[in-house]
Design an enzyme around this catalytic site. Structure first.
Site, PDB file in Angstrom:
ATOM      1  N   TRP A 102      -2.112   1.463  10.537  1.00 28.16           N
ATOM      2  CA  TRP A 102      -1.490   2.351   9.181  1.00 28.16           C
ATOM      3  C   TRP A 102      -1.112   3.466   9.257  1.00 28.16           C
ATOM      4  CZ3 TRP A 102       2.624  -0.485   7.146  1.00 28.16           C
ATOM      5  CH2 TRP A 102       2.451  -1.684   7.097  1.00 28.16           C
ATOM      6  N   ASP A 172      -4.576   6.270   1.999  1.00 31.22           N
ATOM      7  CA  ASP A 172      -3.239   5.791   1.919  1.00 31.22           C
ATOM      8  C   ASP A 172      -4.516   4.404   1.694  1.00 31.22           C
ATOM      9  OD1 ASP A 172      -2.119   3.582   1.785  1.00 31.22           O
ATOM     10  OD2 ASP A 172      -1.466   3.500   3.938  1.00 31.22           O
ATOM     11  N   LYS A 196      -0.554  -5.735  -3.161  1.00 27.43           N
ATOM     12  CA  LYS A 196      -2.289  -5.983  -3.000  1.00 27.43           C
ATOM     13  C   LYS A 196      -3.051  -6.609  -3.722  1.00 27.43           C
ATOM     14  CE  LYS A 196      -1.050  -4.385   1.843  1.00 27.43           C
ATOM     15  NZ  LYS A 196      -0.114  -3.220   2.658  1.00 27.43           N
TER      16      LYS A 196
HETATM   17  C1  LIG Z   1       0.809  -2.556   3.264  1.00 25.56           C
HETATM   18  C2  LIG Z   1       0.703  -1.281   3.642  1.00 25.56           C
HETATM   19  C3  LIG Z   1       1.075  -0.267   4.166  1.00 25.56           C
HETATM   20  C4  LIG Z   1       2.660  -0.496   3.629  1.00 25.56           C
HETATM   21  O1  LIG Z   1       2.963  -0.757   2.423  1.00 25.56           O
HETATM   22  P1  LIG Z   1       4.941  -1.056   2.379  1.00 25.56           P
HETATM   23  O2  LIG Z   1       4.879  -0.925   0.960  1.00 25.56           O
HETATM   24  O3  LIG Z   1       4.617  -2.147   2.816  1.00 25.56           O
HETATM   25  O4  LIG Z   1       4.875   0.224   2.525  1.00 25.56           O
HETATM   26  C5  LIG Z   1       0.414   0.815   4.416  1.00 25.56           C
HETATM   27  N1  LIG Z   1      -0.143   1.329   4.158  1.00 25.56           N
HETATM   28  C6  LIG Z   1      -1.382   0.090   4.322  1.00 25.56           C
HETATM   29  C7  LIG Z   1      -2.510   0.610   4.196  1.00 25.56           C
HETATM   30  C8  LIG Z   1      -1.105  -0.987   4.076  1.00 25.56           C
HETATM   31  O5  LIG Z   1      -2.000  -2.467   3.854  1.00 25.56           O
END
Ligand SMILES: *Cc1c(COP(=O)(O)O)cnc(C)c1O
Length: 359
Positions: A102, A172, A196
């Site tokens: 990521w 993030d 998540k």
């Molecule tokens: C799932 C995830 C993303 C991407 O999320 P989207 O909604 O598909 O854009 C980005 N960073 C992390 C750490 C993730 O787990």
């Protein structure tokens, strides 16, 4: 009705109480005579949902007064390019820490807008470690330092908030937000997708410190210009109303569970149990250095890859789904976010032990 234990990395399992409440309110939200899906986002009913959503998130995370909270679209992935475009201003450089798939994507999307300085990189260990904080090369001229607090695919998590040496820290937090206590004051900007730990897909939370606003490039669409969205309470255009509502229900659920600290204690207990079972076996192995093991995403490899298929089929038959690892790393991965009950971990461990015994 039977519900499985869903170990998907996202969209992922939701608390059953939340789904039940959404079902109960589906046709008639609290005497309004309509579904949340049918409400005008400018109406008084939805306004009350939106106000409570922000207030609850602020309380749960302890968001200070000098931070704005936005609810945007486009997923965390859209923010990969809108963060540099909003935060660079006159600066031309940004620091990034590369610890897995990521953060790699965040770097790729930032490159068209700035000189990316990779302050630290754990690629050499196949992303199974977090580079020693003291070794990070942080350029004081950079606009910010970006990192990914939990690498969902590699199962690597920061166990402390890094020191950005005076730069605004950008994080993030998509896959571990609300799973552990953090001090928002240590961050310039936090962002996270909803699917998540916070609800259904469709909302991206951006928490940004006031002084970082107002530097956005004029080439950015207004809906991704943070200052513009602040002025419009994240409603410059029609928001994903039903996803906001579901996030609101999940936040209330976290409150009833005792808040973030209580979630953290449970996440420690759940993950320790699972890692112990893996470490005590001869069939399963987790490749991540112990101090950086994720409490949210637990990858494991079978000693004999030929058993992978049988493992997954038998797990599914036992009501344990979505255990296949990400295509880029292979093996298995159990994602065990806030909504995964301890009984799900117990069921997985029993299954793994029985599978080991019979193979
Ligand atoms: C799932 C995830 C993303 C991407 O999320 P989207 O909604 O598909 O854009 C980005 N960073 C992390 C750490 C993730 O787990």
């Amino acid at each position: 009705m039977t519900r499985i234990f869903n170990f998907s990395a996202g969209p992922s399992m939701l608390p059953e109480a939340v789904l039940q409440q959404a079902k109960d309110e589906l046709l008639d939200w609290r005497g309004s005579g309509m579904s949340v899906m049918e409400m005008s986002h400018r109406g008084k009913q939805f306004s009350s949902i939106a106000t409570e959503l922000e207030a609850d998130l602020r309380t749960l995370m302890g968001v200070p007064e000098n931070y704005r909270v936005l609810f945007l679209q486009g997923g965390a992935s859209a923010q990969f390019s809108f963060i540099p475009q909003n935060l660079l201003g006159e600066k031309t450089k940004a620091c990034y820490v590369k610890t897995g798939a990521w953060s790699e994507k965040a770097i790729k999307d930032a490159k068209p807008y700035c000189d990316v300085i990779v302050s630290a990189n754990s690629e050499g260990s196949n992303f199974t470690t977090i580079p020693e904080l003291a070794s990070w090369e942080i350029d004081p001229e950079a606009a910010y330092l970006h990192y990914t607090s939990n690498e969902t695919i590699h199962g690597v998590e920061f166990n402390t908030t890094p020191d950005a040496k005076g730069l605004p820290l950008v994080c993030d937090m998509s896959s571990n937000i609300l799973s552990r206590s953090i001090d928002v004051n240590e961050f310039g900007l936090i962002y996270a997708g909803s699917q998540k730990n916070m609800g259904a897909a469709g909302v991206t939370v951006v928490i940004v410190r006031d002084d970082l606003l107002g530097k956005c490039s004029k080439f950015v669409p207004l809906v991704f210009n943070y200052a513009e969205q602040v002025k419009n309470q994240s409603m410059l255009n029609t928001p994903t109303t039903y996803s906001w509502y579901l996030m609101g229900l999940v936040l209330k659920w976290v409150q009833t569970q005792g808040g973030v600290e209580s979630m953290e204690q449970r996440n420690i207990a759940k993950s320790v149990k699972l890692y112990q079972a893996i470490d005590n076996s001869t069939l399963y192995r987790n490749p991540v250095e112990i101090v950086s093991r994720s409490r949210m995403n637990v990858p494991f490899i079978l000693a004999n890859e030929a058993l992978d298929k049988e493992f997954l089929t038998a797990a599914e038959a036992a009501g344990l789904n979505e255990l296949k690892g990400h295509r880029s790393v292979g093996g298995m991965r159990a994602s065990i976010y806030n909504a995964m009950p301890e009984s799900g971990i117990d069921a997985l461990i029993s299954f793994m032990q029985e599978f080991e015994r019979t193979h």
